[in-house]
Design a protein around this motif. Structure first.
Motif, short mmCIF file in Angstrom:
data_model
loop_
_atom_site.label_atom_id
_atom_site.label_comp_id
_atom_site.label_asym_id
_atom_site.label_seq_id
_atom_site.Cartn_x
_atom_site.Cartn_y
_atom_site.Cartn_z
N THR A 167 0.72 -1.21 -0.08
CA THR A 167 -0.09 0.19 0.05
C THR A 167 0.87 1.43 0.07
N ALA A 168 0.77 1.92 -1.14
CA ALA A 168 1.66 3.39 -1.13
C ALA A 168 0.80 4.52 -0.56
N VAL A 169 -0.24 4.52 -1.05
CA VAL A 169 -1.19 5.65 -0.51
C VAL A 169 -2.68 4.99 -0.16
N VAL A 170 -3.33 5.73 0.84
CA VAL A 170 -4.59 5.35 1.05
C VAL A 170 -5.60 6.60 0.94
N LEU A 171 -6.59 6.40 0.48
CA LEU A 171 -7.66 7.50 -0.15
C LEU A 171 -8.90 7.06 0.64
N LEU A 172 -9.38 7.78 1.54
CA LEU A 172 -10.76 7.72 2.35
C LEU A 172 -11.84 8.85 1.88
N ASP A 173 -13.07 8.60 2.01
CA ASP A 173 -13.90 9.52 2.15
C ASP A 173 -14.27 9.57 3.71
N MET A 174 -15.14 10.62 4.11
CA MET A 174 -15.70 11.02 5.33
C MET A 174 -16.89 11.79 5.36
#
Length: 491
Positions: A410-417
Motif C-alpha cells: 500500500t503506497a497511499v490510502v484514500l478515504l471519504d468521510m
C-alpha cells in the motif's frame, strides 16, 4: 482461547436502530471481539453465521438473539449481561397517551393527517409493500432502504407516474424538501439551485461545495442511483425535473448522477431542453467534468465566484519518505465518490479494481482483496445487508483499513468521510487511532457543510494534526493521492 455466548430470548422485541446501537455498545465492551444482537430473521441468522457463530435454533423471526465472542468467559458473560441490560432499559416516551395509539400503517397515517411525503426505511425486502401503501394513500415517497430489486423499483415508479406522484430512491440517501433535510443531510441555506440526484454522496458533495461558496438550494430530490440506468430509464428524474421547473424558487436545475446510460441521458437532455428553467448536468463518466468542476460551472453561471476549496495538506504529503512506489487503495462510504475517484485515477493508472468496477474485467472478487490499485464502496448493497451503512457504522471499512495500512504494497490510502445529520456523530474519533500508526500517507475527502453538527473545520484539523491530508473536494483529494505515488512505481 476466546469464549462465546449465544442466547435466545422469546417475547422480546427491539427495532433495528435499537439493535444496532446495542450491538455497537456491546462490541465496544472490554475484551469483546465480536457481537451481534438482532431479531432472528433469516438475514440476521445468515449474518451471524458469516461472523463465525453457531446460529441458535430459533423457531420464529420474532425471537431475539444475543451473540458475543470475547477474549475470555468472564468478558463474554459480562457483555451478554450488558446487552440484556441495554435491551431492558426504558425507551423514550412517545408523547402519545394510551388512548392515542399511533397509526400502524402509512395508509392509516395518511388517512388521519392527510397525504404528504412518506419516508420508507425498512429492510429492503419489505420496502416495496410500504412504498406501494404510501402511493395508494396519495403520498410522494422517499425510499431510504437499499436492497430493493430493479423490477420493484420500476413497478413503484410506474405506479407513481399513474398517480402524479414522485418516488425518490430506492437507496435515496439524501434529499431536501421544503427546507428539511432527509436521510443523510446537511444544514444548508435556501437558494436558487435545485438538484435532481441519481446519486447520494455525489449530491452531498455538490450541496456542500455550494454551501462553501455561500449558495443555497431550493430542493434536492434524490431519485436513486439506478434511475439513469437503461432499465429504470430516468423515470423519476423526468418527474423531478418537471416538479422543480414548476417551483418559482428554483432558478437553475443541476442533474447529478453516477455514470449513466447514454440513451437515457439523451432522453433526459431532450426533456430538459423543453423546460423554462435552465438545466445543467454533472454526469460522471470518462472525459466528463468531475463534480467539483461541474459545481464551479454552476457558480459561474450564477455569477457567484468559486472559492478556493478548503484543504489541509500534511507535510511531505503525510509521508516522511516522499513519493512512494506501490498501490493506491481507496476505501469509500459513498458509491459516487468511489466512482469519481476511480474515473480520475484510472485515467492515469489504468486498471483500478473495485466491487463497483468501471469495467467488468476490473471487478474484485468477494474477498475484496487485490495486490494492485483498488477502490471499495462499502455502501454497496452487497456490503450493507444486515448492517448499518458505513456512514453510520464504519467498523467494516476500518477493519479493511487496518489490513491495508499493514500491507507493505500500500503506497497511499484514500478515504471519504461524510459529515452531517444521520451520519456517525464523530467519525474522526473512529479513525484517529488508526492514523496514529499509519506508515502510508492517508488522504481524506471530507464532505460536510459549514454548520454540520460534527463541525467541518474542527474535524479537518483533527485529521490533519494526526497526519492526514484533508480536502473538501473529492476530486482534489484523489488528485493529491495520485501525486504521492512515484510515477515509475505506479503499478
Amino acid at each position: 482461547m476466546s469464549s462465546e455466548q449465544v442466547l435466545l430470548r422469546q417475547g422480546l422485541y427491539a427495532d433495528s436502530v435499537t439493535l444496532l446501537q446495542v450491538s455497537r455498545q456491546v462490541g465496544q465492551a472490554d475484551g469483546v471481539q465480536a457481537a451481534l444482537v438482532g431479531m432472528a430473521t433469516e438475514l440476521n441468522l445468515d449474518l451471524l453465521a458469516g461472523m463465525g457463530f453457531q446460529p441458535p435454533g430459533a423457531e420464529s423471526p420474532n425471537e431475539l438473539f444475543i451473540a458475543v465472542r470475547a477474549a475470555d468467559q468472564q468478558s463474554a458473560q459480562a457483555a451478554a449481561e450488558l446487552a440484556e441490560q441495554l435491551l431492558s432499559a426504558p425507551r423514550r416516551p412517545t408523547g402519545t397517551g394510551a388512548a392515542e395509539q399511533p397509526p400502524r400503517t402509512i395508509g392509516s397515517a395518511a388517512a388521519s393527517t392527510g397525504a404528504g411525503l412518506a419516508l420508507i426505511s425498512v429492510p429492503g425486502q419489505h420496502a416495496f409493500t410500504e412504498a406501494m401503501d404510501a402511493l395508494d394513500a396519495g403520498c410522494d415517497v422517499l425510499v431510504f432502504s437499499d436492497n430493493v430489486s430493479v423490477a420493484d423499483e420500476i413497478r413503484l415508479k410506474d405506479a407513481a407516474a399513474e398517480r402524479g406522484l414522485l418516488v425518490m430512491g430506492p437507496d435515496c440517501g439524501t434529499a431536501v424538501v421544503g427546507g428539511l433535510g432527509l436521510g443523510f443531510s446537511h444544514t444548508l441555506d435556501r437558494g436558487p439551485v435545485g438538484l435532481v440526484a441519481a446519486s447520494g454522496t455525489g449530491a452531498q458533495q455538490v450541496l456542500c461545495l455550494l454551501d462553501a461558496a455561500g449558495v443555497g438550494i431550493s430542493a434536492a430530490l434524490g431519485v436513486g442511483g439506478r434511475d439513469l440506468s437503461e432499465e429504470v430509464a430516468g423515470r423519476s428524474t423526468l418527474a423531478a425535473l418537471r416538479m422543480l421547473d414548476a417551483d418559482p424558487g428554483t432558478e437553475l436545475i443541476l442533474v447529478v448522477s453516477k455514470p449513466p446510460a447514454a440513451p437515457v441521458v439523451e432522453r433526459v437532455r431532450q426533456a430538459a431542453a423543453s423546460l423554462a428553467t435552465p438545466v445543467r448536468f454533472a454526469l460522471l463518466g470518462p472525459g466528463q467534468p468531475d463534480l467539483t468542476q461541474a459545481t464551479e460551472a454552476v457558480l459561474t453561471e450564477l455569477a457567484a465566484p468559486a472559492p478556493a476549496w478548503p484543504s489541509w495538506v500534511a507535510e511531505a504529503g503525510g509521508s516522511a519518505a516522499g513519493p512512494r512506489t506501490g498501490a493506491l487503495r481507496g476505501l469509500f462510504c459513498g458509491g459516487t465518490l468511489c466512482d469519481e475517484a476511480m474515473l480520475i485515477a484510472s485515467a492515469e493508472l489504468g486498471e483500478v479494481r473495485s466491487n463497483i468496477a468501471l469495467r467488468p474485467d476490473w471487478a474484485l472478487d468477494a474477498g475484496l482483496r487485490w495486490p494492485g490499485h483498488l477502490m471499495i464502496d462499502f455502501g454497496d448493497d452487497a456490503l450493507t445487508q444486515g448492517r448499518a451503512h458505513p456512514m453510520i457504522d464504519p467498523s467494516l471499512r476500518n477493519r479493511h483499513l487496518a489490513e491495508l495500512l499493514a500491507d507493505p504494497d500500500t503506497a497511499v490510502v484514500l478515504l471519504d468521510m461524510l459529515l452531517g445529520h444521520g451520519s456517525h456523530a464523530d467519525p474522526v474519533a473512529e479513525l484517529l487511532p488508526m492514523l496514529a500508526g499509519a506508515t502510508a500517507p492517508v488522504v481524506v475527502s471530507l464532505i460536510g457543510a459549514r454548520r454540520d453538527p460534527q463541525q467541518l473545520e474542527a474535524s479537518a484539523r483533527r485529521l490533519h494534526q494526526a497526519g492526514a491530508s484533508v480536502f473538501t473536494s473529492n476530486a482534489a483529494a484523489t488528485r493529491h493521492a495520485l501525486s504521492l505515488l512515484t510515477p515509475g512505481g505506479r503499478s
